[in-house]
Design an enzyme around this catalytic site. Structure first.
Site, PDB file in Angstrom:
ATOM      1  N   ASP A 177       0.856  -1.189   0.000  1.00 48.24           N
ATOM      2  CA  ASP A 177       0.000   0.000   0.000  1.00 48.24           C
ATOM      3  C   ASP A 177       0.890   1.236   0.000  1.00 48.24           C
ATOM      4  O   ASP A 177       1.751   1.385   0.871  1.00 48.24           O
ATOM      5  CB  ASP A 177      -0.887  -0.033   1.247  1.00 48.24           C
ATOM      6  N   ARG A 191       5.196   1.854   9.887  1.00 47.78           N
ATOM      7  CA  ARG A 191       5.102   3.093   9.111  1.00 47.78           C
ATOM      8  C   ARG A 191       6.087   4.087   9.717  1.00 47.78           C
ATOM      9  O   ARG A 191       5.766   4.845  10.629  1.00 47.78           O
ATOM     10  CB  ARG A 191       3.664   3.625   9.120  1.00 47.78           C
ATOM     11  N   GLN A 230      -3.847  -4.054  12.886  1.00 45.40           N
ATOM     12  CA  GLN A 230      -5.259  -3.956  12.555  1.00 45.40           C
ATOM     13  C   GLN A 230      -5.782  -5.297  12.055  1.00 45.40           C
ATOM     14  O   GLN A 230      -5.018  -6.180  11.680  1.00 45.40           O
ATOM     15  CB  GLN A 230      -5.518  -2.863  11.523  1.00 45.40           C
ATOM     16  N   ASP A 255     -14.561   6.309   6.081  1.00 47.23           N
ATOM     17  CA  ASP A 255     -13.983   6.014   7.397  1.00 47.23           C
ATOM     18  C   ASP A 255     -15.093   5.917   8.431  1.00 47.23           C
ATOM     19  O   ASP A 255     -16.026   6.731   8.423  1.00 47.23           O
ATOM     20  CB  ASP A 255     -13.011   7.120   7.828  1.00 47.23           C
ATOM     21  N   GLU A 302     -10.980   7.953  14.377  1.00 46.60           N
ATOM     22  CA  GLU A 302     -11.134   6.970  13.302  1.00 46.60           C
ATOM     23  C   GLU A 302     -10.788   5.577  13.795  1.00 46.60           C
ATOM     24  O   GLU A 302      -9.708   5.352  14.338  1.00 46.60           O
ATOM     25  CB  GLU A 302     -10.228   7.332  12.119  1.00 46.60           C
ATOM     26  N   SER A 319     -10.916   2.303   8.156  1.00 40.92           N
ATOM     27  CA  SER A 319     -10.953   2.810   6.791  1.00 40.92           C
ATOM     28  C   SER A 319     -11.372   1.638   5.911  1.00 40.92           C
ATOM     29  O   SER A 319     -10.815   0.545   6.019  1.00 40.92           O
ATOM     30  CB  SER A 319      -9.574   3.326   6.377  1.00 40.92           C
TER      31      SER A 319
END
Length: 337
Positions: A57, A110, A125, A238, A251, A254
């Protein structure tokens, strides 16, 4: 610059030991509930993928993946940012049928994430993906799926509150979902930033699905970035909830109906990413070889923060933090795992 803010008077509902127990219970409960509700099977997922496949991604297109070589394989690998494209390929390879899907634990790094109460360089996640029929590529199907996910969150919260009565100090999750588009928010509050618009709306609509993320609005700017090669920007969004501890929109997921060949073709051109067309994943999709799907990611640490009433993501996951964050949390009596 310190991005971490601990609310004045904050005190966690659970002590360190009960927090660890609750995290384990929450994860087991939620994934079983979600899997049953959406007809998903659990599969194993990679921590890294081959760089040349196009499966990683690209997020907003500026984040740097953690890369390394594998000498014996003669390949360059990248630690995943998410499994958005890998899941769709897996459904194709495993020959899933319409109405069937998969979920998995996704762990990512990340490295360029800005650290604050909600963000860590470590991402965990539940990534899920489901095969759909052409007739399901519509807003009604998307909304029904959102309601199913919210119901699974609420059922998990209910069980947690019965096991840990301390959590009843937190308000129950509102299962009445408000649906609104990013353009509607811009029309209503053109002077506010996208995040300020989210806060303003979600404060009055505590469980919201914000639709239409990735494409340019009337202002010429998107509400937020979204890669052009997995979500259909007209059929995504979201899940946002009001976080009572932090007093802001929060949030937790997504998700969206994924691109078909026409949407992929359009969005690659809009995003200036036509060079991806010859990558293996993109080529197969444009040729119509991959199944139509809906999918998304649901933050494990985010859901733990919300349902356990935590003020900082470091209270529910172990990561690396800057010295200012460490000191701020120590001063407030917040234990980082």
């Amino acid at each position: 610059m310190l991005q971490t803010v601990i609310p004045q008077g904050y005190a966690p509902c659970l002590n360190l030991y009960d927090t660890q127990k609750a995290i384990g219970l929450l994860k087991r409960l939620f994934e079983d509930t979600l899997g049953g509700a959406l007809h998903l099977r659990r599969v194993s997922a990679p921590l890294f993928v081959e760089a040349s496949t196009g499966l990683n991604d690209d997020l907003n297109g500026v984040e740097r993946p953690v890369s390394f070589d594998i000498p014996d394989a003669g390949r360059e690998a990248q630690v995943v940012h998410s499994l958005a494209k890998w899941k769709r390929m897996a459904l194709y390879r495993y020959q899933f049928s319409v109405g069937e899907g998969l979920y998995t634990d996704m762990n990512a790094i990340r490295r360029d994430e800005e650290l604050d109460n909600l963000h860590s360089v470590y991402v965990d996640q539940w990534d899920w993906e489901k095969v759909i029929a052409p007739r399901d590529r519509n807003e009604a199907y998307l909304k029904d799926t959102v309601r199913t996910i919210v119901k699974a969150m609420a059922e998990t919260q209910s069980t947690l509150r019965s096991v840990f009565p301390q959590l009843t100090a937190l308000p129950p999750l509102d299962t009445e979902v408000s649906f609104v588009t990013t353009q509607e928010l811009e029309d209503r509050w053109p002077e506010l930033s996208p995040k300020e618009r989210e806060d303003a709306w979600v404060k009055d609509h505590p469980t919201t699905f914000l639709m239409g993320i990735g494409g340019a609005l009337k202002s010429g700017k998107p509400h937020d970035g979204r890669a052009p090669d997995y979500d259909d920007w007209t059929l995504n969004g979201d899940i946002l909830v009001w976080n009572p501890v932090l007093g802001r929109a929060f949030e937790v997921s997504s998700m969206g109906i994924r691109v078909d060949p026409a949407a992929m073709d359009r969005q690659l051109t809009i995003a200036g990413c036509d060079n991806r067309r010859e990558l293996p994943f993109h080529k197969m999709l444009l040729e119509g070889k991959l199944p139509l799907t809906i999918g998304g990611g649901i933050g494990q640490s985010r859901l733990c923060m919300l349902l356990l009433g935590k003020a900082h993501i470091g209270e529910v996951q172990a990561s690396v933090w800057d010295e200012q964050t460490i000191r701020a949390c120590q001063d407030a009596g917040v234990i980082l795992l």
